[in-house]
Design a protein around this motif. Structure first.
Motif, PDB file in Angstrom:
ATOM      1  N   CYS A  12       0.816  -1.159  -0.177  1.00  0.00           N
ATOM      2  CA  CYS A  12       0.057   0.033  -0.047  1.00  0.00           C
ATOM      3  C   CYS A  12       0.945   1.083  -0.171  1.00  0.00           C
ATOM      4  O   CYS A  12       1.806   1.405   0.677  1.00  0.00           O
ATOM      5  CB  CYS A  12      -0.838   0.117   1.381  1.00  0.00           C
ATOM      6  SG  CYS A  12      -2.010   1.317   1.327  1.00  0.00           S
ATOM      7  N   PHE A  13       0.431   2.189  -0.745  1.00  0.00           N
ATOM      8  CA  PHE A  13       1.222   3.423  -0.961  1.00  0.00           C
ATOM      9  C   PHE A  13       0.334   4.584  -0.884  1.00  0.00           C
ATOM     10  O   PHE A  13      -0.982   4.556  -1.457  1.00  0.00           O
ATOM     11  CB  PHE A  13       1.978   3.604  -2.307  1.00  0.00           C
ATOM     12  CG  PHE A  13       3.060   2.640  -2.285  1.00  0.00           C
ATOM     13  CD1 PHE A  13       4.123   2.734  -1.951  1.00  0.00           C
ATOM     14  CD2 PHE A  13       2.712   1.270  -2.756  1.00  0.00           C
ATOM     15  CE1 PHE A  13       5.331   1.704  -1.982  1.00  0.00           C
ATOM     16  CE2 PHE A  13       3.646   0.267  -2.732  1.00  0.00           C
ATOM     17  CZ  PHE A  13       5.094   0.639  -2.567  1.00  0.00           C
ATOM     18  N   GLU A  14       0.462   5.999  -0.364  1.00  0.00           N
ATOM     19  CA  GLU A  14      -0.153   6.964  -0.439  1.00  0.00           C
ATOM     20  C   GLU A  14       0.459   8.060  -1.147  1.00  0.00           C
ATOM     21  O   GLU A  14       1.791   8.179  -1.038  1.00  0.00           O
ATOM     22  CB  GLU A  14      -0.354   7.503   1.118  1.00  0.00           C
ATOM     23  CG  GLU A  14      -1.134   8.848   0.999  1.00  0.00           C
ATOM     24  CD  GLU A  14      -1.193   9.587   2.486  1.00  0.00           C
ATOM     25  OE1 GLU A  14      -2.552   9.345   2.969  1.00  0.00           O
ATOM     26  OE2 GLU A  14      -0.343  10.175   2.782  1.00  0.00           O
ATOM     27  N   GLY A  15      -0.171   8.519  -2.275  1.00  0.00           N
ATOM     28  CA  GLY A  15       0.357   9.649  -2.932  1.00  0.00           C
ATOM     29  C   GLY A  15      -0.110  10.759  -2.710  1.00  0.00           C
ATOM     30  O   GLY A  15      -1.482  11.095  -2.447  1.00  0.00           O
ATOM     31  N   GLU A  16       0.758  11.963  -2.361  1.00  0.00           N
ATOM     32  CA  GLU A  16       0.351  13.378  -2.281  1.00  0.00           C
ATOM     33  C   GLU A  16       0.728  14.224  -3.480  1.00  0.00           C
ATOM     34  O   GLU A  16       1.868  14.222  -3.784  1.00  0.00           O
ATOM     35  CB  GLU A  16       0.934  13.941  -0.917  1.00  0.00           C
ATOM     36  CG  GLU A  16       0.402  14.897  -0.534  1.00  0.00           C
ATOM     37  CD  GLU A  16       0.935  15.623   0.776  1.00  0.00           C
ATOM     38  OE1 GLU A  16       0.509  16.693   1.206  1.00  0.00           O
ATOM     39  OE2 GLU A  16       1.636  14.906   1.669  1.00  0.00           O
ATOM     40  N   SER A  17      -0.114  14.703  -3.991  1.00  0.00           N
ATOM     41  CA  SER A  17       0.203  15.594  -5.066  1.00  0.00           C
ATOM     42  C   SER A  17       0.773  16.973  -4.616  1.00  0.00           C
ATOM     43  O   SER A  17       0.707  17.162  -3.353  1.00  0.00           O
ATOM     44  CB  SER A  17      -0.906  16.111  -5.827  1.00  0.00           C
ATOM     45  OG  SER A  17      -2.106  16.863  -5.135  1.00  0.00           O
ATOM     46  N   GLY A  18       1.535  17.664  -5.430  1.00  0.00           N
ATOM     47  CA  GLY A  18       1.958  19.101  -5.044  1.00  0.00           C
ATOM     48  C   GLY A  18       0.926  20.112  -4.505  1.00  0.00           C
ATOM     49  O   GLY A  18       1.236  21.048  -3.816  1.00  0.00           O
ATOM     50  N   THR A  19      -0.370  19.768  -4.851  1.00  0.00           N
ATOM     51  CA  THR A  19      -1.506  20.670  -4.415  1.00  0.00           C
ATOM     52  C   THR A  19      -2.006  20.140  -3.116  1.00  0.00           C
ATOM     53  O   THR A  19      -3.133  20.617  -2.615  1.00  0.00           O
ATOM     54  CB  THR A  19      -2.668  20.920  -5.406  1.00  0.00           C
ATOM     55  OG1 THR A  19      -3.028  19.327  -5.757  1.00  0.00           O
ATOM     56  CG2 THR A  19      -2.075  21.639  -6.757  1.00  0.00           C
ATOM     57  N   GLY A  20      -1.533  19.009  -2.299  1.00  0.00           N
ATOM     58  CA  GLY A  20      -2.045  18.548  -1.243  1.00  0.00           C
ATOM     59  C   GLY A  20      -3.002  17.508  -1.118  1.00  0.00           C
ATOM     60  O   GLY A  20      -3.274  17.057  -0.244  1.00  0.00           O
ATOM     61  N   HIS A  21      -3.319  16.843  -2.416  1.00  0.00           N
ATOM     62  CA  HIS A  21      -4.492  16.088  -2.338  1.00  0.00           C
ATOM     63  C   HIS A  21      -3.902  14.595  -2.408  1.00  0.00           C
ATOM     64  O   HIS A  21      -2.729  14.501  -2.739  1.00  0.00           O
ATOM     65  CB  HIS A  21      -5.151  16.142  -3.753  1.00  0.00           C
ATOM     66  CG  HIS A  21      -6.161  17.534  -3.891  1.00  0.00           C
ATOM     67  ND1 HIS A  21      -7.121  17.766  -3.164  1.00  0.00           N
ATOM     68  CD2 HIS A  21      -5.500  18.745  -4.633  1.00  0.00           C
ATOM     69  CE1 HIS A  21      -7.503  18.944  -3.328  1.00  0.00           C
ATOM     70  NE2 HIS A  21      -6.591  19.532  -4.373  1.00  0.00           N
ATOM     71  N   ARG A  22      -4.606  13.652  -1.601  1.00  0.00           N
ATOM     72  CA  ARG A  22      -3.935  12.498  -1.426  1.00  0.00           C
ATOM     73  C   ARG A  22      -4.791  11.343  -2.120  1.00  0.00           C
ATOM     74  O   ARG A  22      -6.088  11.320  -2.048  1.00  0.00           O
ATOM     75  CB  ARG A  22      -3.733  12.277   0.012  1.00  0.00           C
ATOM     76  CG  ARG A  22      -2.980  12.916   0.743  1.00  0.00           C
ATOM     77  CD  ARG A  22      -2.863  13.059   2.036  1.00  0.00           C
ATOM     78  NE  ARG A  22      -1.691  13.784   2.740  1.00  0.00           N
ATOM     79  CZ  ARG A  22      -1.473  14.022   3.879  1.00  0.00           C
ATOM     80  NH1 ARG A  22      -2.203  13.251   4.754  1.00  0.00           N
ATOM     81  NH2 ARG A  22      -0.600  14.777   4.472  1.00  0.00           N
ATOM     82  N   ILE A  23      -4.259  10.295  -2.318  1.00  0.00           N
ATOM     83  CA  ILE A  23      -4.718   9.127  -3.056  1.00  0.00           C
ATOM     84  C   ILE A  23      -4.128   7.927  -2.394  1.00  0.00           C
ATOM     85  O   ILE A  23      -2.959   7.886  -2.299  1.00  0.00           O
ATOM     86  CB  ILE A  23      -4.969   8.989  -4.430  1.00  0.00           C
ATOM     87  CG1 ILE A  23      -5.645   7.883  -5.084  1.00  0.00           C
ATOM     88  CG2 ILE A  23      -3.467   9.016  -5.089  1.00  0.00           C
ATOM     89  CD1 ILE A  23      -6.039   7.964  -6.258  1.00  0.00           C
ATOM     90  N   VAL A  24      -4.714   6.786  -1.990  1.00  0.00           N
ATOM     91  CA  VAL A  24      -4.082   5.463  -1.530  1.00  0.00           C
ATOM     92  C   VAL A  24      -4.285   4.676  -2.613  1.00  0.00           C
ATOM     93  O   VAL A  24      -5.528   4.567  -3.272  1.00  0.00           O
ATOM     94  CB  VAL A  24      -4.934   4.952  -0.404  1.00  0.00           C
ATOM     95  CG1 VAL A  24      -4.611   3.736   0.055  1.00  0.00           C
ATOM     96  CG2 VAL A  24      -4.840   5.669   0.749  1.00  0.00           C
ATOM     97  N   MET A  25      -3.145   3.980  -2.866  1.00  0.00           N
ATOM     98  CA  MET A  25      -3.134   3.195  -3.960  1.00  0.00           C
ATOM     99  C   MET A  25      -2.743   1.592  -3.295  1.00  0.00           C
ATOM    100  O   MET A  25      -1.825   1.756  -2.417  1.00  0.00           O
ATOM    101  CB  MET A  25      -2.183   3.352  -5.103  1.00  0.00           C
ATOM    102  CG  MET A  25      -2.233   4.758  -6.009  1.00  0.00           C
ATOM    103  SD  MET A  25      -1.144   5.103  -6.837  1.00  0.00           S
ATOM    104  CE  MET A  25       0.130   6.006  -5.637  1.00  0.00           C
TER     105      MET A  25
END
Length: 142
Positions: A12-25
């Motif tokens: 499991c990984f959490e991605g965080e965009s430069g604008t602060g939005h997150r998504i779990v993959m």
């Protein structure tokens, strides 16, 4: 543009965009995942659909079309028995609803996204992915 990917354990990984939005993959259970989020390649596919849908809506609004709904139904194929299992074909089908939509405006919006504006689609096509598009127009539900 920047992003940070943080390992959350297992697959499991959490991605965080430069604008602060997150998504779990997350990966599938047979790869140590717990199915807590979409697979990374699924997020790539969703990103492509979002990029192209953004264009289509933007172009239709600019053309003063009264769009009430838009969805992009996608089907993708990946290379079988190969590593990396890259996308080989992706089809985007737009279902656009609205009041008095002009068919030529919808067709042109889809074409412009595919040929000129959708960075994700153009990048993947240049990389050898066969990308196709279609559309249909629905009358809004009353």
């Amino acid at each position: 543009m920047r992003a940070v990917i943080r390992w959350q354990g297992a697959a499991c990984f959490e991605g965080e965009s430069g604008t602060g939005h997150r998504i779990v993959m997350d990966g599938p259970p047979d790869h140590g995942g717990e199915n807590r989020g979409p697979r990374p390649m699924e997020t790539l596919l969703v990103g492509l659909g979002g990029c192209s849908s953004f264009d289509v809506i933007h172009i239709l609004r600019k053309a003063r079309q009264d769009v009430t709904d838009c969805r992009c139904e996608m089907a993708a194929e990946r290379a079988e028995d190969e590593v990396p299992a890259v996308f080989t074909r992706i089809h985007l089908h737009f279902v656009v609803a609205g009041n008095n939509l002009k068919e030529n405006q919808v067709r042109r919006a889809v074409e412009l996204s595919a040929e000129k504006y959708c960075s994700a689609s153009i990048m993947l096509a240049r990389g050898g992915v066969e990308i196709s598009h279609s559309y249909e127009i629905e009358t809004p539900a009353s």
